[in-house]
Design an enzyme around this catalytic site. Sequence first.
Site, PDB file in Angstrom:
ATOM      1  N   GLN A   1      -0.265   2.807  -5.856  1.00 50.76           N
ATOM      2  CA  GLN A   1      -1.666   3.242  -5.773  1.00 50.76           C
ATOM      3  C   GLN A   1      -2.467   2.991  -7.053  1.00 50.76           C
ATOM      4  O   GLN A   1      -3.612   2.567  -6.986  1.00 50.76           O
ATOM      5  CB  GLN A   1      -1.726   4.724  -5.429  1.00 50.76           C
ATOM      6  CG  GLN A   1      -2.267   4.948  -4.048  1.00 50.76           C
ATOM      7  CD  GLN A   1      -2.096   6.367  -3.578  1.00 50.76           C
ATOM      8  OE1 GLN A   1      -1.582   7.220  -4.285  1.00 50.76           O
ATOM      9  NE2 GLN A   1      -2.542   6.629  -2.366  1.00 50.76           N
TER      10      GLN A   1
ATOM     11  N   ASP B   1      -3.697  -0.578  -7.304  1.00 48.26           N
ATOM     12  CA  ASP B   1      -4.208  -1.146  -6.053  1.00 48.26           C
ATOM     13  C   ASP B   1      -5.635  -1.678  -6.253  1.00 48.26           C
ATOM     14  O   ASP B   1      -6.619  -0.953  -6.150  1.00 48.26           O
ATOM     15  CB  ASP B   1      -4.155  -0.045  -4.985  1.00 48.26           C
ATOM     16  CG  ASP B   1      -4.547  -0.552  -3.611  1.00 48.26           C
ATOM     17  OD1 ASP B   1      -5.212  -1.599  -3.525  1.00 48.26           O
ATOM     18  OD2 ASP B   1      -4.189   0.111  -2.631  1.00 48.26           O
TER      19      ASP B   1
ATOM     20  N   TYR C   1      -2.226  -1.945   7.439  1.00 45.33           N
ATOM     21  CA  TYR C   1      -3.276  -2.926   7.751  1.00 45.33           C
ATOM     22  C   TYR C   1      -3.406  -3.108   9.269  1.00 45.33           C
ATOM     23  O   TYR C   1      -2.449  -2.879  10.006  1.00 45.33           O
ATOM     24  CB  TYR C   1      -2.915  -4.294   7.167  1.00 45.33           C
ATOM     25  CG  TYR C   1      -2.997  -4.362   5.675  1.00 45.33           C
ATOM     26  CD1 TYR C   1      -4.228  -4.374   5.031  1.00 45.33           C
ATOM     27  CD2 TYR C   1      -1.850  -4.442   4.903  1.00 45.33           C
ATOM     28  CE1 TYR C   1      -4.301  -4.454   3.655  1.00 45.33           C
ATOM     29  CE2 TYR C   1      -1.908  -4.526   3.529  1.00 45.33           C
ATOM     30  CZ  TYR C   1      -3.143  -4.529   2.902  1.00 45.33           C
ATOM     31  OH  TYR C   1      -3.221  -4.615   1.548  1.00 45.33           O
TER      32      TYR C   1
ATOM     33  N   ARG D   1       0.868  -1.188   0.000  1.00 52.50           N
ATOM     34  CA  ARG D   1       0.000   0.000   0.000  1.00 52.50           C
ATOM     35  C   ARG D   1       0.900   1.232   0.000  1.00 52.50           C
ATOM     36  O   ARG D   1       0.934   1.995   0.962  1.00 52.50           O
ATOM     37  CB  ARG D   1      -0.935  -0.011   1.218  1.00 52.50           C
ATOM     38  CG  ARG D   1      -1.786  -1.253   1.415  1.00 52.50           C
ATOM     39  CD  ARG D   1      -2.493  -1.764   0.198  1.00 52.50           C
ATOM     40  NE  ARG D   1      -3.778  -1.209  -0.106  1.00 52.50           N
ATOM     41  CZ  ARG D   1      -4.929  -1.586   0.450  1.00 52.50           C
ATOM     42  NH1 ARG D   1      -4.950  -2.475   1.404  1.00 52.50           N
ATOM     43  NH2 ARG D   1      -6.065  -1.076   0.065  1.00 52.50           N
TER      44      ARG D   1
ATOM     45  N   SER E   1      -8.104  -1.441  -3.248  1.00 46.38           N
ATOM     46  CA  SER E   1      -8.752  -0.133  -3.073  1.00 46.38           C
ATOM     47  C   SER E   1      -9.817   0.093  -4.129  1.00 46.38           C
ATOM     48  O   SER E   1     -10.935   0.521  -3.811  1.00 46.38           O
ATOM     49  CB  SER E   1      -7.735   0.994  -3.154  1.00 46.38           C
ATOM     50  OG  SER E   1      -6.898   0.957  -2.034  1.00 46.38           O
TER      51      SER E   1
HETATM   52  P1  NAD Z   1      -8.844  -3.971   5.155  1.00 47.78           P
HETATM   53  O1  NAD Z   1      -9.836  -4.268   4.087  1.00 47.78           O
HETATM   54  O2  NAD Z   1      -7.703  -4.914   5.363  1.00 47.78           O
HETATM   55  O3  NAD Z   1      -9.616  -3.825   6.547  1.00 47.78           O
HETATM   56  C1  NAD Z   1     -10.726  -2.960   6.673  1.00 47.78           C
HETATM   57  C2  NAD Z   1     -10.639  -2.183   7.960  1.00 47.78           C
HETATM   58  O4  NAD Z   1     -10.954  -3.037   9.062  1.00 47.78           O
HETATM   59  C3  NAD Z   1      -9.265  -1.586   8.275  1.00 47.78           C
HETATM   60  O5  NAD Z   1      -9.408  -0.184   8.404  1.00 47.78           O
HETATM   61  C4  NAD Z   1      -8.896  -2.243   9.594  1.00 47.78           C
HETATM   62  O6  NAD Z   1      -8.139  -1.392  10.445  1.00 47.78           O
HETATM   63  C5  NAD Z   1     -10.254  -2.541  10.169  1.00 47.78           C
HETATM   64  N1  NAD Z   1     -10.311  -3.490  11.297  1.00 47.78           N
HETATM   65  C6  NAD Z   1      -9.633  -4.647  11.493  1.00 47.78           C
HETATM   66  N2  NAD Z   1      -9.981  -5.207  12.680  1.00 47.78           N
HETATM   67  C7  NAD Z   1     -10.931  -4.395  13.221  1.00 47.78           C
HETATM   68  C8  NAD Z   1     -11.677  -4.421  14.422  1.00 47.78           C
HETATM   69  N3  NAD Z   1     -11.535  -5.382  15.355  1.00 47.78           N
HETATM   70  N4  NAD Z   1     -12.542  -3.404  14.651  1.00 47.78           N
HETATM   71  C9  NAD Z   1     -12.694  -2.396  13.764  1.00 47.78           C
HETATM   72  N5  NAD Z   1     -12.009  -2.324  12.618  1.00 47.78           N
HETATM   73  C10 NAD Z   1     -11.141  -3.300  12.347  1.00 47.78           C
HETATM   74  O7  NAD Z   1      -8.239  -2.516   4.966  1.00 47.78           O
HETATM   75  P2  NAD Z   1      -8.145  -1.634   3.638  1.00 47.78           P
HETATM   76  O8  NAD Z   1      -9.423  -0.975   3.384  1.00 47.78           O
HETATM   77  O9  NAD Z   1      -7.557  -2.473   2.593  1.00 47.78           O
HETATM   78  O10 NAD Z   1      -7.128  -0.500   4.075  1.00 47.78           O
HETATM   79  C11 NAD Z   1      -5.971  -0.764   4.833  1.00 47.78           C
HETATM   80  C12 NAD Z   1      -5.133   0.503   4.974  1.00 47.78           C
HETATM   81  O11 NAD Z   1      -4.397   0.734   3.799  1.00 47.78           O
HETATM   82  C13 NAD Z   1      -5.892   1.766   5.253  1.00 47.78           C
HETATM   83  O12 NAD Z   1      -5.153   2.493   6.201  1.00 47.78           O
HETATM   84  C14 NAD Z   1      -5.860   2.497   3.963  1.00 47.78           C
HETATM   85  O13 NAD Z   1      -5.995   3.893   4.135  1.00 47.78           O
HETATM   86  C15 NAD Z   1      -4.502   2.114   3.510  1.00 47.78           C
HETATM   87  N6  NAD Z   1      -4.324   2.279   2.077  1.00 47.78           N
HETATM   88  C16 NAD Z   1      -3.189   2.900   1.640  1.00 47.78           C
HETATM   89  C17 NAD Z   1      -2.995   3.050   0.286  1.00 47.78           C
HETATM   90  C18 NAD Z   1      -1.770   3.713  -0.210  1.00 47.78           C
HETATM   91  O14 NAD Z   1      -1.090   4.408   0.507  1.00 47.78           O
HETATM   92  N7  NAD Z   1      -1.436   3.476  -1.449  1.00 47.78           N
HETATM   93  C19 NAD Z   1      -3.913   2.584  -0.617  1.00 47.78           C
HETATM   94  C20 NAD Z   1      -5.054   1.959  -0.133  1.00 47.78           C
HETATM   95  C21 NAD Z   1      -5.237   1.803   1.217  1.00 47.78           C
END
Ligand code: NAD
Length: 383
Positions: free
Chosen positions: A124, A127, A230, A119, A130
């Site tokens: 990006q 991704d 994550y 990530r 996302s």
């Molecule tokens: P994901 O699909 O793996 O998980 C979804 C959400 O569930 C996450 O926010 C996680 O913290 C949350 N979660 C896990 N256990 C939990 C609990 N017990 N209670 C409540 N919430 C809980 O996550 P995602 O949507 O793929 O995103 C992961 C991270 O990556 C985020 O911070 C996102 O902003 C980041 N991201 C960064 C980039 C980048 O920089 N290129 C791109 C996409 C996403």
Amino acid sequence: MRIGIPAEVRDGESRVAATPETVKRLAAAKHQVQVQEGAGAQAFFPDAAYRDAGAEIVDAATAFGADIVLKVRAPLDHELPLFTRGAVLAGMLDPFDAEQAARLAAAGLVAFALESAPRTTRAQSLDVLSSQANIAGYRAVLMAAELYPRFLPMLMTAAGTVKAARVVVLGAGVAGLQAIATAKRLGAVIEASDVRPAVKEQIESLGAKFIDVPYETDEEREAAVGVGGYARPMPESWLLRQSLAVHERLKLADIVISTALIPGRAAPTLIQEETVKAMKPGSVIVDLAAGRGTEQPHGRGGNCPLTETDKTVIRYGVQIVGHTNLPATVAADASSLYARNLFDFLKLIIDKDGQLMIDLNDDIVAATLLARDGEVIRNAQRA
Ligand code: NAD
């Protein structure tokens, strides 16, 4: 290179791995693009549009026989013999499914699972988690709104006032944040929970309230920071306090969108049966972790153990949606975004002369490589 786009044949899969837009760009780069007849039909991209973009329309055997095969989902067993040994396969290949990875390796494929891309800023544009989670979050709210037997916005009418619906979003990653934004546009009042402290600000900037479950020990604080963006599994002590907070919020909720995931593990249980019992009749839970919970081998569970995979059930008067492929219900845009992700990925493995070049010094290439030379590739994520 000869690039093949087979039709997706898994149940409910209506997306396609290339669109006329990306085909046109591949053809302009002098690749021979072969699209299986009807591959884009369910996403409303007709064969004629692919042909106009420079593709040949071919049968399945020809599309699978290409040097590079682009897929949405992993091929099924009966499709594996159609590949040329040593060919490249790129798609969403469920990298944590060890048996499937072994099948792709045994088929002699150079397989790339795009879900494993880091990530990072550079990654990006490719991704896929996302691009697809964004759609799932949006669609989850629309699906909930359709099932919910009341209005979402507050309405003041001559016949009286209708209160705004209360939406709770559990897990505020990409899907959760889009769910918040979509519910906000529909006029709901929103609260959201996540383990990672970094998301509090993001939740609040979208106009929702953060459900604060303070960390009480260093172990809790460290786990909450997560790894690579994550979440990591939280200590039981914090999960217990979170479940009490969630129970209190869900008693008042009308719609719950749950999205909590931890890569490579069963989704955490956040909505206990007791909580469902305490919820209001007619309320709706859309469980985006459906099929990935602790009960997965039994076709049940996500963030709620009562969720049933790919069904909508009513339990204790609460409607629980367990749809596992919401992006496929927005097939045209889901395909467009996914196809661009794949196009950007191809730029990393094809050199300027149009030849395959797999450079394992590239962190994205190294992280996504799932199988090669008959072996499943182990890396930091899949240690
Ligand atoms: P994901 O699909 O793996 O998980 C979804 C959400 O569930 C996450 O926010 C996680 O913290 C949350 N979660 C896990 N256990 C939990 C609990 N017990 N209670 C409540 N919430 C809980 O996550 P995602 O949507 O793929 O995103 C992961 C991270 O990556 C985020 O911070 C996102 O902003 C980041 N991201 C960064 C980039 C980048 O920089 N290129 C791109 C996409 C996403």
